[in-house]
Design a protein around this motif. Sequence first.
Motif, PDB file in Angstrom:
ATOM      1  N   ARG A 439      -9.631  -0.709   3.127  1.00  0.00           N
ATOM      2  CA  ARG A 439      -9.276   0.371   2.273  1.00  0.00           C
ATOM      3  C   ARG A 439      -8.852   1.441   3.109  1.00  0.00           C
ATOM      4  O   ARG A 439      -7.857   2.093   2.821  1.00  0.00           O
ATOM      5  N   VAL A 443      -5.099   3.614   2.941  1.00  0.00           N
ATOM      6  CA  VAL A 443      -5.004   4.737   2.602  1.00  0.00           C
ATOM      7  C   VAL A 443      -4.104   5.260   3.552  1.00  0.00           C
ATOM      8  O   VAL A 443      -3.347   6.223   3.730  1.00  0.00           O
ATOM      9  N   GLU A 478      -3.431  -1.859  -3.703  1.00  0.00           N
ATOM     10  CA  GLU A 478      -3.002  -0.560  -2.704  1.00  0.00           C
ATOM     11  C   GLU A 478      -2.245  -0.810  -1.713  1.00  0.00           C
ATOM     12  O   GLU A 478      -1.272  -0.530  -1.193  1.00  0.00           O
TER      13      GLU A 478
END
Length: 849
Positions: A439, A443, A478
């Motif tokens: 993650r 990001v 993502e």
Amino acid sequence: MPPVSKTDYDQTYTYEEALKASVEYFDGDDLAASVWVNKYALKDSYGNIYERTPDDMHRRIAREIARVEEKYPNPLSEEAVYEVLKSFRYIVPQGSPMAGIGNPFQVSSLSNCFVIGSGADSYGGIAKADEEQVQLMKRRGGVGQDLSHLRPKGSPVMNSALTSTGIVPFMERYSNSTREVAQDGRRGALMLTVSSKHPDAEGFIDAKLEQGKVTGANVSVRIDDEFMRAAIQNKPYKQQYPIDSDSPVYEKEVDAARLWQKIIHNAWKSAEPGVLFWDTIIRESVPDCYADLGYQTISTNPCGEIPLCPYDSCRLLAINLYSYVDHPFTAKAAFNFEKFGQHVQMAQRIMDDIIDLEIEKIERILVKIENDPEPEDIKQTEYELWKKIRKACVNGRRTGVGITAEGDMLAALGLRYGSDEGIEFSTKVHKTLAINAYRSSAVMAKERGAFPVYDSAREAENPFINRLREADPALYEEMLAHGRRNIALLTIAPTGTTSLMTQTASGIEPAFLITYKRRRKVNPSDKDAKVSFIDEVGDHWEEYNVFHHKFLDWLSANGHDVEAVRHMPSEDLQPLIEQSPYHKATANDVDWVQKVKMQGAIQKWVDHSISVTVNVPEETTEDMVKKIYETAWESGCKGCTIYRDGSRSGVLISDKEKKKEGTAFRETMSPKRPERLEAAVVRFKNNSEDWIAVIGLFENRPYEIFTGKSEDIFIIPGYVTGGWVIKNQDEEGNNRYDLQFEDKQGYRVTIEGLSRSFDKEYWNYAKLISGVLRHGMPIPYVVDLVEGLNVEEDYINTWKNGVVRALKQFVPDGTKAAESACPSCGDQDGLIYKEGCLICKSCGHSECG
């Protein structure tokens, strides 16, 4: 904020000042303190120390990380970084990053490990790989090489040799190069691998069985699934060269079960070779989705936890799992998953910052090479090497976030290492780590940009990526939207000296020992001294228990008097240990099946690999070792190494008594010193001074050594080559060692006090060497140990070399040297000891002229 420069440091500390302050920092742990001062305190090439305690180091690292952070959105502050670094509590850069970040005094890489390999099968390619290896090692990196591209023994070659010597002689070449490279008080580290499909695989497997051969390298076999199935089902297996060719120039059929049994036997006997389950590595590898772009995995780093493509490198960082247990060793103990997840994301971000710092370091290395006064053709290999490393680093931005203190985390939660419940919980922790690291990388891709060759379509069928997709669909989306900052992220490395400073169990391993005995010298006039025994020279010693650090925390948390426990006799101590969560959970206690299951379960959430050793007792059979390896393959492990207690010399042993009948040696292997020993007198030069060494012999073997200047009070007539070392006492009752010999008229002459011409440093080194000698270490190993002593002053170095020359005379003639390649004729195992000198049995070359 500008980079750290030499002008930022205007204060230095003596070694004694830094050590004293660091012992206080580590609450009296002198081992942790000495490791930090010797390996990680900021120092220049002259040995000047610029940091007093690890807190100074953590400030240095935090400042540099914050400097990089300022280039990107939402930067971490220097104070925020410092808070997770300080006291080694949460996030711990390992090895090269710890020593090199913000170091303006030395031009070195921040990478812990590299893999090299041009694939060239020629003497030019082999020599180039040798040079690339040492160039990386001098910058503090460990290196991996695969030898599967080299043609097998007996293959025709277009030169005067007519046929190839095969891969085994080059194993020795690369091993010797490793032993020659010093890295801040240690030798370089090397991994050599070969495919099970290679026709020389059997020779590779046997190469280290001969004592003194390939001592500078770890060796592992790249085993494919086809080999494992053939070995288990007792079917033939095809080897070929080239190993991946559809039209090989050479093929042969081998008995897979027989070759597998040889691997098992050698691992049982000597802990090597390790095995790498290569199809599992490649199948699970995210970087191999980009194999055609240069990221095809070919070998691993020296400890096996980072499979790498040619000229890629990796930096390591460990997260201290113990620190996320709230209320450890109590009924309220709980793992703080929220804080852990936040810190994992910070750790991944810090690791990405370290890549930027590494690129800066590589630029400095390239500038240094450009400015070196050597001719361009000599510098070319090193220069091109670092350009290739820079390219792989920039395009992939590979990181190595891992953990330490797995064993202590479980114990603090009241879970037994290796139990089903413990495995289930550890797997949950590593799943959490993987999701949060990925993650963070996603990001950062949005904020900083994805690694340049990222392509989600290439990764669509990768098992590891799909495991993440199933566990956290939002994370996967993502990555599809913004990419990922890093090509691969995770590992579990051995934490070695890092765990000494975190004062925890190492890496994924359980605690090695709960307790062992230690001794310290005491002043007998001290009324508080607890004298356990008096040694042969009259010194008084206290014996006390040393404990695994977190066991002490368990004692405190459960109301025990730690100081009282330190001096408990063994019979009282054992019941206390049995009450603790460490009972039946140390390295030699954990059931091998459970440990392999644990490794396989955690491996599912580690995109690189795991460095782990399965410890088994001395009585373990070869069949059991075979079951360990086969279960590891079936469980999805990427590799496996076993260590059978006592199978390799030079490793830590427990304090269990091992008494053997009919031997002159006691359990310590140190024979009781007779009052009178035969003596040998050896003369040598220390710079321009004449020096003498007197060696006490027990059963014709060196037992102790004394040395001093011959023109001082240590005067022994030139004709004296032997005599007796006699143990006496002086007027105050202290032990004294005298030399007695016969003069030319046959009268016995005694020279008193052999040790009195020593200064403190000489005497300490001589006591160390004498201790090693009397405990039975083979003389070639003692010679190697003394040669490896790192001393800065020239006069000590010269003294050391004289001691080496003296001891070499006691190496049995015919013993092969570790450095077995003759520098004159190149014979790979031609050098042997003869009358204390290295002689080539092939061409007669002698180091003694």
